[in-house]
Design a protein around this motif. Structure first.
Motif, PDB file in Angstrom:
ATOM      1  N   PRO A 273      34.334  37.008  53.821  1.00 45.07           N
ATOM      2  CA  PRO A 273      33.672  37.766  54.732  1.00 45.07           C
ATOM      3  C   PRO A 273      34.103  37.404  56.049  1.00 45.07           C
ATOM      4  CG  PRO A 273      32.092  36.958  53.012  1.00 45.07           C
ATOM      5  CD  PRO A 273      33.497  36.271  52.872  1.00 45.07           C
ATOM      6  N   PHE A 274      34.114  38.641  56.897  1.00 43.49           N
ATOM      7  CA  PHE A 274      34.337  38.254  58.351  1.00 43.49           C
ATOM      8  C   PHE A 274      33.192  37.846  59.045  1.00 43.49           C
ATOM      9  CE2 PHE A 274      37.250  41.827  57.684  1.00 43.49           C
ATOM     10  CZ  PHE A 274      38.320  41.460  57.727  1.00 43.49           C
ATOM     11  N   SER A 275      33.463  36.874  60.278  1.00 41.98           N
ATOM     12  CA  SER A 275      32.420  36.654  60.960  1.00 41.98           C
ATOM     13  C   SER A 275      32.901  36.848  62.401  1.00 41.98           C
ATOM     14  CB  SER A 275      31.745  35.063  60.670  1.00 41.98           C
ATOM     15  OG  SER A 275      32.856  34.325  60.833  1.00 41.98           O
ATOM     16  N   VAL A 276      31.943  37.590  63.356  1.00 43.76           N
ATOM     17  CA  VAL A 276      32.438  37.628  64.519  1.00 43.76           C
ATOM     18  C   VAL A 276      32.095  36.598  65.493  1.00 43.76           C
ATOM     19  CG1 VAL A 276      32.532  40.436  64.151  1.00 43.76           C
ATOM     20  CG2 VAL A 276      30.676  39.243  65.330  1.00 43.76           C
ATOM     21  N   LYS A 277      33.008  36.381  66.654  1.00 36.75           N
ATOM     22  CA  LYS A 277      32.556  35.502  67.560  1.00 36.75           C
ATOM     23  C   LYS A 277      31.114  35.632  68.124  1.00 36.75           C
ATOM     24  CE  LYS A 277      34.656  33.158  71.195  1.00 36.75           C
ATOM     25  NZ  LYS A 277      34.370  33.382  72.777  1.00 36.75           N
ATOM     26  N   GLY A 278      30.216  34.426  67.876  1.00 36.29           N
ATOM     27  CA  GLY A 278      28.914  34.478  68.464  1.00 36.29           C
ATOM     28  C   GLY A 278      27.734  34.819  67.505  1.00 36.29           C
ATOM     29  N   GLY A 279      28.377  35.531  66.270  1.00 33.35           N
ATOM     30  CA  GLY A 279      27.405  36.145  65.371  1.00 33.35           C
ATOM     31  C   GLY A 279      27.176  35.258  64.345  1.00 33.35           C
ATOM     32  N   SER A 280      25.820  35.336  63.742  1.00 38.60           N
ATOM     33  CA  SER A 280      25.421  34.652  62.559  1.00 38.60           C
ATOM     34  C   SER A 280      24.741  35.809  61.400  1.00 38.60           C
ATOM     35  CB  SER A 280      24.530  33.385  62.906  1.00 38.60           C
ATOM     36  OG  SER A 280      23.359  33.696  62.809  1.00 38.60           O
ATOM     37  N   SER A 281      25.174  35.630  60.114  1.00 36.45           N
ATOM     38  CA  SER A 281      24.914  36.642  59.351  1.00 36.45           C
ATOM     39  C   SER A 281      23.426  36.429  58.675  1.00 36.45           C
ATOM     40  CB  SER A 281      25.889  36.748  58.304  1.00 36.45           C
ATOM     41  OG  SER A 281      25.557  37.510  57.373  1.00 36.45           O
ATOM     42  N   ASN A 282      22.922  37.269  58.087  1.00 39.12           N
ATOM     43  CA  ASN A 282      21.770  36.976  57.312  1.00 39.12           C
ATOM     44  C   ASN A 282      22.146  37.025  55.674  1.00 39.12           C
ATOM     45  OD1 ASN A 282      22.117  39.769  56.579  1.00 39.12           O
ATOM     46  ND2 ASN A 282      19.933  40.372  57.074  1.00 39.12           N
ATOM     47  N   TRP A 283      23.402  37.241  55.510  1.00 47.38           N
ATOM     48  CA  TRP A 283      24.095  37.371  54.149  1.00 47.38           C
ATOM     49  C   TRP A 283      23.314  38.284  53.341  1.00 47.38           C
ATOM     50  CZ3 TRP A 283      28.990  35.939  54.016  1.00 47.38           C
ATOM     51  CH2 TRP A 283      29.103  34.827  54.984  1.00 47.38           C
ATOM     52  N   TYR A 284      22.977  39.428  53.895  1.00 44.91           N
ATOM     53  CA  TYR A 284      22.446  40.489  53.038  1.00 44.91           C
ATOM     54  C   TYR A 284      23.384  41.023  51.770  1.00 44.91           C
ATOM     55  CZ  TYR A 284      21.393  45.425  51.669  1.00 44.91           C
ATOM     56  OH  TYR A 284      21.047  46.735  50.988  1.00 44.91           O
ATOM     57  N   LEU A 285      24.773  40.759  52.084  1.00 47.61           N
ATOM     58  CA  LEU A 285      25.730  41.059  50.916  1.00 47.61           C
ATOM     59  C   LEU A 285      26.768  39.985  51.545  1.00 47.61           C
ATOM     60  CD1 LEU A 285      25.595  44.971  50.723  1.00 47.61           C
ATOM     61  CD2 LEU A 285      24.895  43.152  48.769  1.00 47.61           C
ATOM     62  N   TYR A 286      27.407  39.365  50.411  1.00 53.17           N
ATOM     63  CA  TYR A 286      28.486  38.846  50.487  1.00 53.17           C
ATOM     64  C   TYR A 286      29.949  39.593  50.061  1.00 53.17           C
ATOM     65  CZ  TYR A 286      31.583  34.797  50.126  1.00 53.17           C
ATOM     66  OH  TYR A 286      32.674  33.718  50.462  1.00 53.17           O
ATOM     67  N   THR A 287      30.576  39.976  51.093  1.00 48.26           N
ATOM     68  CA  THR A 287      31.404  41.045  50.736  1.00 48.26           C
ATOM     69  C   THR A 287      33.023  40.560  50.941  1.00 48.26           C
ATOM     70  OG1 THR A 287      30.083  42.599  51.296  1.00 48.26           O
ATOM     71  CG2 THR A 287      32.205  43.298  51.317  1.00 48.26           C
ATOM     72  N   VAL A 288      33.748  40.183  49.950  1.00 47.52           N
ATOM     73  CA  VAL A 288      35.005  39.913  50.133  1.00 47.52           C
ATOM     74  C   VAL A 288      36.189  41.196  49.833  1.00 47.52           C
ATOM     75  CG1 VAL A 288      34.868  37.492  49.225  1.00 47.52           C
ATOM     76  CG2 VAL A 288      35.405  39.412  47.569  1.00 47.52           C
ATOM     77  N   SER A 289      37.269  40.852  50.753  1.00 46.65           N
ATOM     78  CA  SER A 289      38.106  42.133  50.403  1.00 46.65           C
ATOM     79  C   SER A 289      39.459  41.489  49.450  1.00 46.65           C
ATOM     80  CB  SER A 289      38.845  42.165  51.783  1.00 46.65           C
ATOM     81  OG  SER A 289      39.793  43.094  51.908  1.00 46.65           O
ATOM     82  N   LEU A 290      39.828  42.212  48.376  1.00 47.27           N
ATOM     83  CA  LEU A 290      40.749  41.804  47.350  1.00 47.27           C
ATOM     84  C   LEU A 290      41.944  42.619  47.461  1.00 47.27           C
ATOM     85  CD1 LEU A 290      38.519  41.459  44.183  1.00 47.27           C
ATOM     86  CD2 LEU A 290      38.882  39.751  45.978  1.00 47.27           C
ATOM     87  N   ASP A 291      42.894  42.056  47.490  1.00 46.45           N
ATOM     88  CA  ASP A 291      44.435  42.607  47.756  1.00 46.45           C
ATOM     89  C   ASP A 291      44.690  43.811  47.142  1.00 46.45           C
ATOM     90  OD1 ASP A 291      45.347  41.899  49.950  1.00 46.45           O
ATOM     91  OD2 ASP A 291      47.018  40.465  49.126  1.00 46.45           O
ATOM     92  N   LYS A 292      44.604  43.639  45.808  1.00 42.39           N
ATOM     93  CA  LYS A 292      44.783  44.794  44.963  1.00 42.39           C
ATOM     94  C   LYS A 292      43.954  44.722  43.648  1.00 42.39           C
ATOM     95  CE  LYS A 292      49.766  43.958  45.510  1.00 42.39           C
ATOM     96  NZ  LYS A 292      49.996  42.534  46.055  1.00 42.39           N
ATOM     97  N   ALA A 293      43.451  43.545  43.303  1.00 40.23           N
ATOM     98  CA  ALA A 293      42.530  43.554  41.920  1.00 40.23           C
ATOM     99  C   ALA A 293      41.328  44.319  41.940  1.00 40.23           C
ATOM    100  CB  ALA A 293      42.753  42.206  41.514  1.00 40.23           C
ATOM    101  N   ARG A 294      40.647  44.682  42.963  1.00 42.03           N
ATOM    102  CA  ARG A 294      39.226  45.140  43.196  1.00 42.03           C
ATOM    103  C   ARG A 294      38.771  45.610  42.084  1.00 42.03           C
ATOM    104  NH1 ARG A 294      36.261  48.641  46.846  1.00 42.03           N
ATOM    105  NH2 ARG A 294      37.492  50.322  45.634  1.00 42.03           N
ATOM    106  N   ASP A 295      39.080  46.447  41.451  1.00 42.93           N
ATOM    107  CA  ASP A 295      38.347  47.270  40.565  1.00 42.93           C
ATOM    108  C   ASP A 295      38.602  46.714  39.134  1.00 42.93           C
ATOM    109  OD1 ASP A 295      37.373  49.298  42.160  1.00 42.93           O
ATOM    110  OD2 ASP A 295      39.128  50.674  41.949  1.00 42.93           O
ATOM    111  N   ARG A 296      39.354  45.887  38.912  1.00 43.45           N
ATOM    112  CA  ARG A 296      39.619  45.026  37.686  1.00 43.45           C
ATOM    113  C   ARG A 296      38.596  43.949  37.738  1.00 43.45           C
ATOM    114  NH1 ARG A 296      44.374  42.102  36.995  1.00 43.45           N
ATOM    115  NH2 ARG A 296      45.397  42.709  38.894  1.00 43.45           N
ATOM    116  N   VAL A 297      38.313  43.381  39.067  1.00 49.69           N
ATOM    117  CA  VAL A 297      37.478  42.273  39.016  1.00 49.69           C
ATOM    118  C   VAL A 297      36.008  42.705  38.907  1.00 49.69           C
ATOM    119  CG1 VAL A 297      36.382  40.629  40.886  1.00 49.69           C
ATOM    120  CG2 VAL A 297      38.845  40.869  40.800  1.00 49.69           C
ATOM    121  N   LEU A 298      35.803  44.143  39.606  1.00 48.03           N
ATOM    122  CA  LEU A 298      34.493  44.734  39.561  1.00 48.03           C
ATOM    123  C   LEU A 298      34.129  44.677  38.072  1.00 48.03           C
ATOM    124  CD1 LEU A 298      32.222  46.089  40.775  1.00 48.03           C
ATOM    125  CD2 LEU A 298      33.370  48.163  40.751  1.00 48.03           C
TER     126      LEU A 298
END
Ligand SMILES: Cc1ncc(COP(=O)(O)O)c(C=O)c1O
Length: 368
Positions: A273-298
């Protein structure tokens, strides 16, 4: 095998007692400008928590957005800049006022609105900007606010997903002119349905209190346009308890996110997950980006009873309804790229560290 849901409300004994108290009192709602006891109490507590001047409780996050646009006088002929990478409510709230949503691409460093693309979408008809703190991560508000100031435009934050998240030491939802929260059942704190608006503007706050109850002023005169956007006393009573639990919820989500990041960091094909400078998340969703395998992982995670999900597979400008409206030629490269790669993993407070390790293990068997 236990099923791990993507989100799960945590409702305890205190919420049940609070609901019973309202039911026994038999005052379930109030159509007055100031709202009922529980609503007023929620507004006071939320205001203190957020560190802002006013909070107006409403019946959903969508209502919060709609009322915010109404109070700014936005309507037919106006354009409102919104991200397309969001829940459709963000744009629908603009349509409700008769104005036109103009879609802005996401930034390179986050899944939220790009300030550069925002600037390029401003026209003489632009009347407001709605950045979304997507997945609970603050948008780059410094840069977005600069564009707003430069063009003399109000900012309505869509903080539906980001209660508890902060940017440069301030709560999301208090960084623009108006901030809109949702208390839908999927959110960090919930009453099933519900919402709230935060603002530091006295005049906007007064008007919003009337807008949420048909524009009716204290003397009984419907002085401006409004509709029924009121929150009921049962919902407010639940939220009064939920708000007390928020810090614990945030801590557990943070712990789970930290463990997942530890397990997934430096794995080929996984972008954390990205975090912008000065930002702190509430971690509503933990979202990763997958190069190719997204739908297979899902598919694999779902098969193994892990309720991972893709938010948002269809960016708003690509949805059938918006295409019908004429949004056809639009090209939002980063939004479309992200929509093909993101996947959100469960990290809500009910998820144990053991389950976090199981989720990471399943994901890694597919991508590696
Ligand atoms: C980004 C975003 N905006 C707006 C909304 C609308 O909130 P609600 O469902 O409470 O109307 C939601 C959530 O549901 C959301 O995730």
């Amino acid at each position: 095998m236990d099923r791990i849901s993507i989100n799960q409300p945590i409702i305890g004994r205190d919420e049940k007692i609070a609901v019973m108290r309202v039911l026994e009192r038999k005052i379930l709602t109030s159509a007055t400008e100031l709202g009922g006891n529980e609503v007023r109490s929620l507004e006071r507590s939320l205001k203190t928590y957020l560190g802002c001047k006013h909070v107006i409780a409403v019946n959903s996050g969508t209502s919060a957005l709609y009322a915010s646009l109404l109070v700014l006088g936005i309507g037919p002929g106006d354009e409102v800049a919104v991200p397309s990478f969001s829940f459709v409510a963000t744009a629908n709230a603009v349509l409700l006022t008769g104005a036109k949503p103009v879609f802005v691409d996401i930034s390179e460093n986050s899944y939220a609105m790009s300030a550069d693309d925002l600037q390029s979408k401003i026209t003489p008809n632009t009347a407001a900007i709605i950045p979304v703190h997507l997945y609970g991560h603050p948008a780059e508000m410094g840069a977005i606010r600069s564009v707003a100031v430069k063009n003399g435009l109000p900012v309505v934050e869509d903080a539906a997903q980001s209660v508890g998240a902060q940017y440069q030491g301030k709560h999301t939802g208090t960084l623009g002119d108006l901030g809109c929260f949702s208390f839908h059942a999927s959110k960090l704190i919930t009453s099933g349905e519900g919402g709230a608006i935060a603002t530091n503007h006295d005049e906007l706050s007064d008007k919003l209190r009337r807008i949420r109850t048909h524009g009716i002023a204290r003397n009984g005169d419907p002085s401006i346009f409004g509709t029924n956007l009121r929150m009921g006393e049962v919902e407010a009573a639940i939220l009064n308890i939920q708000l007390k639990r928020l810090t614990t919820f945030l801590d557990k989500r943070r712990r789970n996110a930290k463990e997942l990041s530890h397990l997934l960091s430096e794995k080929r094909g996984v972008i954390l997950p990205f975090s912008v400078k000065g930002g702190s998340s509430n971690w509503y969703l933990y979202t990763v980006s997958l190069d190719k395998a997204r739908d297979r992982v899902l598919a694999k995670l779902n098969h193994m009873q892990v309720d991972a999900r893709v938010y948002y597979r269809i960016p708003i400008h690509r949805s059938s309804f918006y295409r019908e409206l004429g949004y056809r030629g639009e090209s939002l490269t980063r939004t479309e790229h992200a929509s093909k790669r993101v996947i959100s993993l469960p990290i809500h407070p009910g998820v144990t560290l053991k389950q976090i390790r199981r989720i990471a293990g399943i994901l890694l068997t597919v991508v590696q």
